[in-house]
Design a protein around this motif. Sequence first.
Motif, mmCIF file in Angstrom:
data_model
loop_
_atom_site.group_PDB
_atom_site.id
_atom_site.type_symbol
_atom_site.label_atom_id
_atom_site.label_comp_id
_atom_site.label_asym_id
_atom_site.label_seq_id
_atom_site.Cartn_x
_atom_site.Cartn_y
_atom_site.Cartn_z
ATOM 1 N N ARG A 186 -80.743 -90.095 75.984
ATOM 2 C CA ARG A 186 -81.441 -88.879 76.447
ATOM 3 C C ARG A 186 -82.346 -88.363 75.325
ATOM 4 N N ILE A 187 -83.630 -88.407 75.611
ATOM 5 C CA ILE A 187 -84.620 -88.052 74.580
ATOM 6 C C ILE A 187 -85.436 -86.852 75.066
ATOM 7 N N PHE A 188 -85.692 -85.924 74.168
ATOM 8 C CA PHE A 188 -86.590 -84.811 74.467
ATOM 9 C C PHE A 188 -87.837 -84.989 73.596
ATOM 10 N N ILE A 189 -89.002 -84.865 74.211
ATOM 11 C CA ILE A 189 -90.238 -85.105 73.453
ATOM 12 C C ILE A 189 -90.986 -83.796 73.192
ATOM 13 N N PHE A 190 -91.328 -83.590 71.923
ATOM 14 C CA PHE A 190 -92.206 -82.484 71.549
ATOM 15 C C PHE A 190 -93.588 -83.018 71.210
ATOM 16 N N ALA A 203 -85.302 -86.199 78.867
ATOM 17 C CA ALA A 203 -84.648 -84.963 79.301
ATOM 18 C C ALA A 203 -85.648 -83.842 79.505
ATOM 19 N N GLY A 204 -86.786 -83.939 78.854
ATOM 20 C CA GLY A 204 -87.805 -82.906 78.998
ATOM 21 C C GLY A 204 -88.906 -83.125 77.977
ATOM 22 N N THR A 205 -90.005 -82.432 78.195
ATOM 23 C CA THR A 205 -91.102 -82.479 77.226
ATOM 24 C C THR A 205 -91.604 -81.067 77.042
ATOM 25 N N HIS A 206 -92.139 -80.807 75.848
ATOM 26 C CA HIS A 206 -92.723 -79.497 75.624
ATOM 27 C C HIS A 206 -93.820 -79.612 74.572
ATOM 28 N N ILE A 207 -94.885 -78.872 74.815
ATOM 29 C CA ILE A 207 -95.996 -78.872 73.856
ATOM 30 C C ILE A 207 -96.245 -77.430 73.432
#
Lengths: 233, 292
Positions: A21-25, A57-61
């Motif tokens: 499970r990876i979250f990307i910024f 799991a999600g991304t956010h910028i």
Amino acid sequence: MHATVQKKLKEILRMLEGENRIFIFGCGSCATQCMSGGRAQVDEMSRQLEDAGKIVAGTHIPETCCSQGTVRKAVLELRAAHVGVDSYLVLACGQAVHTVIDATDGALVHPGCDTVFGGETHFRGVFKEYCALCGDCISDRTGGLCPLTLCSKGLLNGPCGGSKGGRCEVDRQRDCGWVLIYERMKTLGKLENLKEIQAAPDRIKSDGPRRIEIRNGQPVFIAGGKEFRSSED
Amino acid sequence: MSRLKEMLDGGSFAVTAEIGPPKGVDINRVIEPLLPFRNRLAAVNVTDNQSSIMRASSVAASVMLMQHGIEPVYQLTCRDRNRLALQSDALGAYALGIRNVLVLSGDHPKVGDHPQAKPVYDLDSVNLLEALDGLRKGFDMAGQTLTAAPSEFLLGAAVSPESDAPELQLMKMEKKVRVGADFFQTQPVFDVERFARFREETASLESRVLAGIILLKSPAMAKFMNENIAGISVPQDIIDEMASVPKEDFYKKSIEIAARVITGLKGVADGVHIMAIGWERHIPAVLDAAGL
């Protein structure tokens, strides 16, 4: 700006080995401009990780990924998406990597980009390095052109013997920084200033990790175990 | 006192040569070709990882030259060492008997065989000359007093009279003189008149200059240097002259050209620095033909 280039997918997948499970910024400022961590690159990375069998799991910028307050707020707002995350992938600069560690109170964070230089947005799509972030600017003596940055060897007293046709020995496509400085000082009518001998640089101010703290409304710069204040004589 | 200093001070025309330590420990191999005519040389330069190609150390090869009765000019570049190492190596070299030091920026690691290396350049050549001049006077760069000073150091530096940015070259040369350079070595000279103009332009600096002499091996080598090496320009008539003889006579023509340039430089230069690059065996013939 902090100029960044995205790492190769192969290298990123190697970093993420054994993590599902990876979250990307990404980053809404520099990495967006450099096309290394804007919306399009984060979405593409997300697709590539899923193709490789990962769960994104999600991304956010965030507007700026190097601001702990901004990133911490985003983590809190999207708390559900962060539950059970194995690791974070940051498509932004090296400062942002640490910001995400701080904002997640110590999660496992991987750099998805190489931070290559502090640069000027020359024009849209072209970024150039004019400052080496040395901590002790001397470019006033050289017409605003930094010899530490523009000369491949960072020589402060003039060119080496490798300057040929206005180009550098390291790369004949690259301008000799000293020829640029010479031409600029000639234009400014200040060639005489170049005759001044530049002493060996004091590199204490480039001794990292450096920090700035605002104390009682005054910035204090701390490097090499010393404190520097602009208000000091 | 170094023999080179004696000759320069005494106004004798000094002849120096150059060796590059090998990539290995067989340093004697590059010294041996010089032995038959060592008495005709004031001193011999030892390059310091020349062209940024890793080789045995210049201080070791300098000491080995002394063991063979040859006075070294120890080349010291700013590329590989910070100010601690540079000062420390200079003191050590002096303690071992080395008196002549030639200070250079040093080619960038990117052009050599270890392009991954960190380029140091903590000091530039002007800063390093100033530091060595300080050591000579008994102080290190931090202002600390030395227990014993390398007071007889003879400090050399480089200048490119034929550079295509001559104003910058002269500006830097002047700085080098101000911080203590005692003599200069140049890139190869072919045009004696141009060199004489350079001496006139820099007459006020009152510096001693050993003009560089290179033994051309072929017309192709001359063309290659013109296109690729900064500060070298072999005139077309000299390239044509080389090309006018059969290949097996290139060495004779090369000796003739070098001797002619050296003869022209008498009274214009304070001496010559011969870079034979593997043709050291021809140096005696050059000196004979130049009447030295």
